[in-house]
Design a protein around this motif. Sequence first.
Motif, PDB file in Angstrom:
ATOM      1  N   ALA A  30       0.838  -1.210   0.000  1.00 48.73           N
ATOM      2  CA  ALA A  30       0.000   0.000   0.000  1.00 48.73           C
ATOM      3  C   ALA A  30       0.864   1.247   0.000  1.00 48.73           C
ATOM      4  O   ALA A  30       0.586   2.207  -0.733  1.00 48.73           O
ATOM      5  CB  ALA A  30      -0.927  -0.014   1.212  1.00 48.73           C
ATOM      6  N   ARG A  34       0.997   3.715  -3.038  1.00 52.33           N
ATOM      7  CA  ARG A  34       0.247   4.888  -2.594  1.00 52.33           C
ATOM      8  C   ARG A  34      -1.257   4.686  -2.752  1.00 52.33           C
ATOM      9  O   ARG A  34      -1.953   5.490  -3.360  1.00 52.33           O
ATOM     10  CB  ARG A  34       0.741   6.130  -3.310  1.00 52.33           C
ATOM     11  N   VAL A  35      -1.728   3.561  -2.232  1.00 50.99           N
ATOM     12  CA  VAL A  35      -3.153   3.242  -2.219  1.00 50.99           C
ATOM     13  C   VAL A  35      -3.527   2.823  -0.808  1.00 50.99           C
ATOM     14  O   VAL A  35      -2.669   2.643   0.050  1.00 50.99           O
ATOM     15  CB  VAL A  35      -3.501   2.105  -3.225  1.00 50.99           C
ATOM     16  N   SER A  36      -4.819   2.629  -0.563  1.00 51.46           N
ATOM     17  CA  SER A  36      -5.260   2.261   0.782  1.00 51.46           C
ATOM     18  C   SER A  36      -4.891   0.812   1.108  1.00 51.46           C
ATOM     19  O   SER A  36      -4.799  -0.035   0.213  1.00 51.46           O
ATOM     20  CB  SER A  36      -6.777   2.439   0.912  1.00 51.46           C
ATOM     21  N   SER A  39      -7.612  -1.647  -0.007  1.00 49.62           N
ATOM     22  CA  SER A  39      -7.544  -2.105  -1.400  1.00 49.62           C
ATOM     23  C   SER A  39      -6.512  -3.206  -1.561  1.00 49.62           C
ATOM     24  O   SER A  39      -6.759  -4.215  -2.225  1.00 49.62           O
ATOM     25  CB  SER A  39      -7.178  -0.939  -2.328  1.00 49.62           C
TER      26      SER A  39
END
Length: 85
Positions: A30, A34-36, A39
């Motif tokens: 993550a 650079r994502v949650s 996800s």
Amino acid sequence: MSYADGGGLTAGGRQHRELFERRVRPPEVAERLRVSRKSVYQWHRSWRDGGPDALVSRGASGSRCRLSPRCLEKLAGFLEPPTSP
């Protein structure tokens, strides 16, 4: 249909798969992407349960276009900038 560059995975799908195969922990994935975390945990679960094919892009989401080809043509005409004389 054959895919020369990774079995039909998008570039992002290949990156997820490669990170998971290298046993990079989801929180680090993550951060790198650079994502949650949520996800990444969903992607990881899909990858774990279905393998690389589970990460194949399903294409654009949403409803299919319901306009007829004629209506799409008219719409394109309305959206085109006017030509200068």
